[in-house]
Design a protein around this motif. Structure first.
Motif, short mmCIF file in Angstrom:
data_model
loop_
_atom_site.label_atom_id
_atom_site.label_comp_id
_atom_site.label_asym_id
_atom_site.label_seq_id
_atom_site.Cartn_x
_atom_site.Cartn_y
_atom_site.Cartn_z
N ASP A 221 0.86 -1.32 0.23
CA ASP A 221 0.12 0.06 0.13
C ASP A 221 0.70 1.40 0.04
O ASP A 221 1.00 2.04 1.04
CB ASP A 221 -1.04 0.04 1.32
CG ASP A 221 -2.00 1.20 1.11
OD1 ASP A 221 -2.26 1.59 -0.07
OD2 ASP A 221 -2.39 1.67 2.05
N PRO A 222 1.26 1.79 -1.33
CA PRO A 222 0.95 1.41 -2.39
C PRO A 222 1.60 -0.02 -2.83
O PRO A 222 2.57 -0.50 -2.30
CB PRO A 222 1.50 2.41 -3.36
CG PRO A 222 2.63 3.03 -2.48
CD PRO A 222 2.22 2.92 -1.12
N ALA A 257 -1.41 9.78 -3.67
CA ALA A 257 -0.57 8.87 -4.07
C ALA A 257 0.14 9.40 -5.47
O ALA A 257 0.26 8.64 -6.45
CB ALA A 257 -1.34 7.37 -4.53
N SER A 260 2.83 7.33 -7.31
CA SER A 260 2.66 6.12 -8.01
C SER A 260 3.29 6.13 -9.47
O SER A 260 3.49 7.27 -9.98
CB SER A 260 1.00 6.04 -8.25
OG SER A 260 0.22 5.61 -7.08
N GLU A 281 -1.03 2.99 -5.79
CA GLU A 281 -2.29 2.71 -5.00
C GLU A 281 -3.13 1.96 -6.19
O GLU A 281 -3.50 2.26 -7.15
CB GLU A 281 -2.82 4.11 -4.75
CG GLU A 281 -3.77 4.13 -3.62
CD GLU A 281 -3.10 4.03 -2.12
OE1 GLU A 281 -3.83 3.54 -1.31
OE2 GLU A 281 -1.85 4.29 -2.31
#
Length: 334
Positions: A221-222, A257, A260, A281
């Motif tokens: 997470d991510p 996020a 990412s 994410e």
């Protein structure tokens, strides 16, 4: 009791690997099995091995308030082979856990618990978690007595498509066969081994099984995900890489996020999707979509013909595919 059979399927699983130098620490060493039996969490923990499971445990324990130091001889955590994704993952998680990568680590007894060292760095008063992988439960089976031949390291390798040990009527399935030690792969291997054993009973040769596209997910997470062909097996001259950043995706920004990153690999001449690596994410869902696409033989162009809603994380995939499409030889000339 002696059991006689024309074919045997071995699915005895695996156990955590605990090297001899750790056994001197006794109860101060945990494994990925015994960790979950603790009634109270330690204040600090040193993790040997920052592979997929090691990193998952490190991130989870850190978020539960444990001081975490994770060491690995490899330069990248979680088994990541794409250097761009590896650098992004280190940058993302280094504020939560202390990562010592690229150097060997030592563990020594200490009055307050144990001490872990790597190069000039050290941490005292820790419990040690051995996350160095698992070893097949084969030692008690005496496989050489049945004609199986181990390699120089004492390991037994089954045929990759039939799972049969060469020269024997023995088939390996699941974690006992370390090629793809994952739950969904173990289920497939059980079927492959069973079909091979039944074919042997009937005097037939089982056709080689077609394995599914490799899919790996690290739940940090991510998520860290790998799909299909890995970066280190790509031919640079015939491959294009399309990228998309969380900072350019509206839904990812809402989820905080921005770190990412999605990277898709495609064949340069026709855009055939080969694989992907990502830190994202909701990455587990993107990875499944990509694995399905690779297995179905989709191209970046055919995937761009699919619908993409707004605002969703899946738009990162659309952006990465567009980036890859612009680099293919079949891209339209404007």
């Amino acid at each position: 009791r002696r059991v006689r059979a024309k074919a045997v399927v071995v699915a005895t699983g695996s156990r955590p690997l605990v090297p001899g130098f750790l056994r001197q620490l006794g109860e101060r060493v945990l494994t990925t099995d015994s960790l979950f039996a603790l009634e109270e969490l330690p204040r600090s923990i040193g993790i040997l091995g920052a592979g997929a499971v090691g990193l998952e445990m490190a991130v989870a324990l850190s978020r539960l308030g444990v001081r975490v130091v994770a060491a690995d001889l490899r330069d990248a955590p979680a088994g990541i082979v794409d250097p761009v994704i590896a650098a992004r993952a280190v940058n993302r998680f280094q504020d939560e856990i202390t990562l010592w990568l690229g150097e060997s680590a030592q563990v020594l007894p200490a009055p307050s618990g144990a001490e872990i060292r790597s190069g000039s760095k050290s941490e005292e008063g820790v419990v040690i978690l051995a996350a160095l992988g698992r070893q097949p439960n084969l030692a008690a089976l005496d496989l050489p007595n049945a004609g199986a031949k181990p390699d120089a390291q004492g390991r037994f390798a089954a045929n990759g498509s039939t799972l049969r040990l060469p020269g024997t009527s023995i088939f390996l399935a699941g974690d006992v066969h370390p090629d793809r030690p994952l739950m969904h792969e173990a289920a497939d291997e059980g079927l492959i081994a069973a079909r091979g054993a039944l074919a042997l009973l009937d005097g037939r040769t089982a056709p080689p099984a077609t394995r599914r596209v490799p899919l790996g997910i690290v739940f940090t997470d991510p998520d860290i995900c790998s799909v299909g062909e890995s970066f280190d097996r790509l031919a640079p001259e015939s491959t294009v890489i399309g990228s998309a950043e969380g900072a350019g995706n509206g839904r990812s920004r809402i989820l905080h996020a921005e770190s990412s990153l999605v990277r898709v690999y495609a064949r340069r001449d026709d855009g055939l999707l080969l694989g992907a690596s990502l830190l994202a994410e909701h990455g587990e869902h993107l990875a499944h979509q990509l694995a399905w696409a690779v297995q179905r033989g989709e191209t970046v162009r055919s995937l761009l013909e699919m619908p993409y809603y707004h605002p969703v994380v899946e738009e990162m995939l659309q952006s990465a595919l567009k980036d890859a499409d612009r680099q293919t030889e079949s891209a339209p000339q404007l």
